[in-house]
Design a protein around this motif. Structure first.
Motif, PDB file in Angstrom:
ATOM      1  N   VAL A 254      29.204  23.593 -34.520  1.00  0.00           N
ATOM      2  CA  VAL A 254      30.204  22.542 -34.689  1.00  0.00           C
ATOM      3  C   VAL A 254      31.031  22.875 -35.923  1.00  0.00           C
ATOM      4  CG1 VAL A 254      30.623  20.103 -35.177  1.00  0.00           C
ATOM      5  CG2 VAL A 254      28.790  20.751 -33.608  1.00  0.00           C
ATOM      6  N   THR A 255      32.341  22.943 -35.771  1.00  0.00           N
ATOM      7  CA  THR A 255      33.238  23.157 -36.904  1.00  0.00           C
ATOM      8  C   THR A 255      34.285  22.057 -36.899  1.00  0.00           C
ATOM      9  OG1 THR A 255      34.642  24.629 -35.578  1.00  0.00           O
ATOM     10  CG2 THR A 255      32.910  25.653 -36.910  1.00  0.00           C
ATOM     11  N   GLN A 256      34.749  21.687 -38.086  1.00  0.00           N
ATOM     12  CA  GLN A 256      35.749  20.635 -38.175  1.00  0.00           C
ATOM     13  C   GLN A 256      36.734  20.920 -39.298  1.00  0.00           C
ATOM     14  OE1 GLN A 256      34.693  16.747 -39.819  1.00  0.00           O
ATOM     15  NE2 GLN A 256      32.606  17.492 -40.252  1.00  0.00           N
ATOM     16  N   ASP A 257      37.932  20.352 -39.162  1.00  0.00           N
ATOM     17  CA  ASP A 257      38.921  20.367 -40.227  1.00  0.00           C
ATOM     18  C   ASP A 257      39.616  19.013 -40.225  1.00  0.00           C
ATOM     19  OD1 ASP A 257      40.785  20.406 -38.118  1.00  0.00           O
ATOM     20  OD2 ASP A 257      41.015  22.583 -38.209  1.00  0.00           O
ATOM     21  N   ASP A 258      40.734  18.910 -40.915  1.00  0.00           N
ATOM     22  CA  ASP A 258      41.403  17.614 -41.031  1.00  0.00           C
ATOM     23  C   ASP A 258      41.985  17.118 -39.710  1.00  0.00           C
ATOM     24  OD1 ASP A 258      40.816  17.598 -43.701  1.00  0.00           O
ATOM     25  OD2 ASP A 258      42.781  18.337 -44.344  1.00  0.00           O
TER      26      ASP A 258
ATOM     27  N   VAL B 191      37.683  18.542 -34.347  1.00  0.00           N
ATOM     28  CA  VAL B 191      36.342  19.130 -34.324  1.00  0.00           C
ATOM     29  C   VAL B 191      36.263  20.041 -33.107  1.00  0.00           C
ATOM     30  CG1 VAL B 191      33.868  18.637 -34.406  1.00  0.00           C
ATOM     31  CG2 VAL B 191      35.497  16.923 -35.201  1.00  0.00           C
ATOM     32  N   VAL B 192      35.507  21.131 -33.263  1.00  0.00           N
ATOM     33  CA  VAL B 192      35.269  22.010 -32.126  1.00  0.00           C
ATOM     34  C   VAL B 192      33.766  22.148 -31.922  1.00  0.00           C
ATOM     35  CG1 VAL B 192      35.540  24.323 -31.166  1.00  0.00           C
ATOM     36  CG2 VAL B 192      37.406  23.285 -32.481  1.00  0.00           C
ATOM     37  N   ALA B 193      33.318  21.826 -30.719  1.00  0.00           N
ATOM     38  CA  ALA B 193      31.922  22.047 -30.346  1.00  0.00           C
ATOM     39  C   ALA B 193      31.851  23.346 -29.553  1.00  0.00           C
ATOM     40  CB  ALA B 193      31.401  20.883 -29.503  1.00  0.00           C
ATOM     41  N   GLN B 194      31.019  24.248 -30.023  1.00  0.00           N
ATOM     42  CA  GLN B 194      30.876  25.545 -29.370  1.00  0.00           C
ATOM     43  C   GLN B 194      29.613  25.550 -28.525  1.00  0.00           C
ATOM     44  OE1 GLN B 194      33.317  27.896 -30.070  1.00  0.00           O
ATOM     45  NE2 GLN B 194      32.522  29.235 -28.442  1.00  0.00           N
TER      46      GLN B 194
ATOM     47  N   HIS C 295      32.146  29.071 -24.711  1.00  0.00           N
ATOM     48  CA  HIS C 295      33.142  28.023 -24.488  1.00  0.00           C
ATOM     49  C   HIS C 295      33.294  27.144 -25.733  1.00  0.00           C
ATOM     50  CE1 HIS C 295      33.386  28.945 -20.203  1.00  0.00           C
ATOM     51  NE2 HIS C 295      32.064  29.044 -20.215  1.00  0.00           N
ATOM     52  N   ALA C 296      34.535  26.831 -26.052  1.00  0.00           N
ATOM     53  CA  ALA C 296      34.843  25.942 -27.166  1.00  0.00           C
ATOM     54  C   ALA C 296      35.446  24.650 -26.612  1.00  0.00           C
ATOM     55  CB  ALA C 296      35.818  26.607 -28.121  1.00  0.00           C
ATOM     56  N   TYR C 297      35.002  23.530 -27.154  1.00  0.00           N
ATOM     57  CA  TYR C 297      35.463  22.225 -26.697  1.00  0.00           C
ATOM     58  C   TYR C 297      36.074  21.477 -27.879  1.00  0.00           C
ATOM     59  CZ  TYR C 297      32.443  23.363 -22.736  1.00  0.00           C
ATOM     60  OH  TYR C 297      31.848  23.985 -21.662  1.00  0.00           O
ATOM     61  N   PRO C 298      37.409  21.488 -28.003  1.00  0.00           N
ATOM     62  CA  PRO C 298      38.057  20.803 -29.120  1.00  0.00           C
ATOM     63  C   PRO C 298      38.238  19.304 -28.853  1.00  0.00           C
ATOM     64  CG  PRO C 298      39.699  21.950 -27.815  1.00  0.00           C
ATOM     65  CD  PRO C 298      38.363  22.250 -27.176  1.00  0.00           C
ATOM     66  N   ALA C 299      38.117  18.517 -29.905  1.00  0.00           N
ATOM     67  CA  ALA C 299      38.325  17.076 -29.808  1.00  0.00           C
ATOM     68  C   ALA C 299      38.786  16.569 -31.169  1.00  0.00           C
ATOM     69  CB  ALA C 299      37.040  16.370 -29.387  1.00  0.00           C
ATOM     70  N   ARG C 300      39.367  15.408 -31.159  1.00  0.00           N
ATOM     71  CA  ARG C 300      39.794  14.811 -32.420  1.00  0.00           C
ATOM     72  C   ARG C 300      38.597  14.284 -33.206  1.00  0.00           C
ATOM     73  NH1 ARG C 300      44.657  10.804 -30.971  1.00  0.00           N
ATOM     74  NH2 ARG C 300      44.810  10.734 -33.264  1.00  0.00           N
ATOM     75  N   TRP C 301      37.588  13.813 -32.480  1.00  0.00           N
ATOM     76  CA  TRP C 301      36.367  13.295 -33.108  1.00  0.00           C
ATOM     77  C   TRP C 301      35.179  13.757 -32.271  1.00  0.00           C
ATOM     78  CZ3 TRP C 301      36.580  10.485 -37.650  1.00  0.00           C
ATOM     79  CH2 TRP C 301      37.849  10.025 -38.022  1.00  0.00           C
TER      80      TRP C 301
END
Length: 510
Positions: A153-157, A160-163, A167-173
């Motif tokens: 799990v990585t996040q910035d401002d 968030v991206v769940a790996q 496969h990567a799954y980007p979301a706002r939260w």
């Protein structure tokens, strides 16, 4: 990019997904298990008790009837929806294995409750709960992907991206609802603090050669405690070994029989073990429920022993509290700090449940001190006041958030007020909006309430109202945000609505 990614398709993750879907948010649920069906979720090992607060949550979203059907319940027992007289609950459960009589609950000592079509508790199973929630989530446009274990799990401002694998799954939260061994919690560095276990517990479904050697019900012994249910093949055990059993090892018939004989003080024989699981009373909680754009709910945020059956209910309460706040944040109309109230409101409730679990463990041990505590508690809960106290603590409807108001109803679960035309508060809450009820002249809040028309449903008229309320503002999670006795003050109402729903469009205000 999704608005919200939820890791975990158990009851908490699915309930949260339904709340967000109801608000029109785009939601992705990632579940590591490839199949939703599991024999562990079915009766008897999958049996769970829903508290009054959890049943209310299903009722307010129009899911009570499907849940009753899925649970094999023909009707909602104990329901008296057409009377203003309160009725006692059908079940209160136990404290430290000491059963309580629901007839001893003093309903006159339970303020702020009114008769409702929702029963004061329900026995169901995980399979039924998840089926109802998953079907509802899909109807609301939620995407559920199974067989997807999150590995990073990585996040910035911005998001968030769940790996998961390649496969990567980007979301706002992102919300971790992935259980007591939460991957999300570990990957994102939440502090997890609490107390270590005193026992190893076992839930066993087995063929017993000589079941007459085991007394029915909860049985405290000089070496532990065991439970034998009317379903003779189901046994629960608590072995006060300090949690020393290595739970990564397989549960063999020989080990389970050894523990059962030691705990029961008998030479009972297990012929065959069909299914078995272990647990402990380790009680832990994260110091916050939010790290940046990552939040936790359910067992991912708090774990404790299953004594009293409050784990599932605590998680549903988390989802109900978080859902509307996160939806408003994503939408952009949330007032400043709204999402921070999730930790501020729910963490004390979680801490209270952990202490309730610890108190039961302290009274269930085999040592003389525990036996002394158990004797005192048996006397106390044998009284009407004691039984009523336990019900208040375990039903969930008597929790109170500190919302900064002296009104005794503010911060509590809203009573199911019924207007003269038969409309109930719960009927007005099915779309997930807040509710402003004007119970006086029907004109007091009409102008101000229109300013939040997309966020607050307005209703007016006399009601069966023994509480003497003139008006009430209810948040989408069923919590009373503001209340007035007699004629309401417009300014106070607008301040409360601004606080919880964001500033209304001044052009829409009357």
């Amino acid at each position: 990019m999704y608005d919200v990614a939820i890791v975990g398709a158990g009851p908490v993750g699915l309930f949260l997904a339904c709340e967000l879907g109801l608000a029109g948010r785009s939601v992705l649920v990632l579940e590591r298990e490839p199949e939703s069906r599991s024999r562990w979720k079915e009766a008897p090992l999958g049996m769970r008790g829903l508290s009054a607060a959890s049943v209310e949550a299903f009722y307010r979203r129009g899911m009570l009837r499907p849940l009753l059907t899925a649970s094999g319940v023909d009707d909602a027992p104990g329901t008296h929806s057409d009377t203003d007289e309160p009725s006692p609950p059908r079940s209160v459960g136990h404290f430290a294995g000491m059963m309580l009589d629901p007839a001893d609950v003093d309903v006159t000592a339970l303020p702020f409750r009114m008769p409702s079509p929702a029963p004061e508790g329900l026995m169901t199973n995980l399979a039924a709960v998840e089926t109802v929630l998953a079907e509802r989530a899909v109807r609301l446009g939620v995407e559920i992907r199974r067989g997807v274990p999150v590995s990073a799990v990585t996040q910035d401002d911005d998001g968030v991206v769940a790996q998961a694998g390649e496969h990567a799954y980007p979301a706002r939260w992102l919300v971790g609802c992935d259980g007591g061994r939460s991957t999300v919690r570990g990957l994102t560095g939440f502090d997890f603090v609490g107390t270590e276990p005193r026992f190893t517990g076992y839930a066993v479904l087995a063929a017993i050669a000589d079941p007459e050697k085991l007394r029915p019900g909860f049985n405290a012994t000089p070496t532990g405690m065991y439970l034998r249910t009317p379903a003779r093949e189901y046994i629960g055990m608590m072995d006060f070994d300090g949690g020393a059993f290595d739970r990564s090892k397989p549960l063999t018939r020989e080990h389970l029989q050894t523990v059962l004989r030691r705990v029961s003080g008998t030479d009972v024989t297990l012929e065959e073990v069909h299914r078995a699981s272990s647990f402990t009373d380790r009680a832990m909680q994260t110091t916050t429920y939010r790290q940046g754009r990552v939040l936790l709910a359910g067992d991912a945020a708090h774990i404790h022993s299953p004594l009293g059956g409050q784990g599932l209910n605590l998680g549903i309460g988390d989802a109900m509290n978080l859902g509307w706040k996160l939806a408003a944040t994503v939408h952009g109309h949330a007032p400043d700090g709204l999402l921070d109230t999730y930790t501020r409101e729910r963490r004390p409730i979680g801490a209270s449940v952990l202490d309730w679990s610890r108190a039961q463990v302290a009274a269930m041990g085999p040592d003389p001190h525990a036996r002394a505590v158990r004797g005192v508690m048996r006397d106390l809960i044998g009284t009407r006041d004691g039984t009523t106290y336990v019900f208040r603590r375990t039903s969930g409807t008597y929790n109170r958030y500190d919302l900064g108001s002296e009104h005794p109803l503010v911060g509590r679960d809203a009573p199911d007020l019924r207007l003269e035309d038969g409309t109930r508060l719960a009927d007005l809450m099915r779309d997930g909006r807040g509710v402003a009820l004007d119970l006086g002249t029907g004109r007091s809040l009409h102008g101000p309430a229109t300013g939040w028309a997309s966020r607050i449903r307005y209703a007016a008229g006399p009601a069966g109202n023994p509480l003497g309320l003139g008006a009430v503002l209810v948040r989408p999670d069923g919590t009373v945000a503001w209340a007035a006795d007699g004629d309401p003050d417009h300014t106070e109402f607008e301040e409360a609505a601004d606080r919880w729903f964001g500033t209304a469009d001044s052009g829409e205000r009357a």
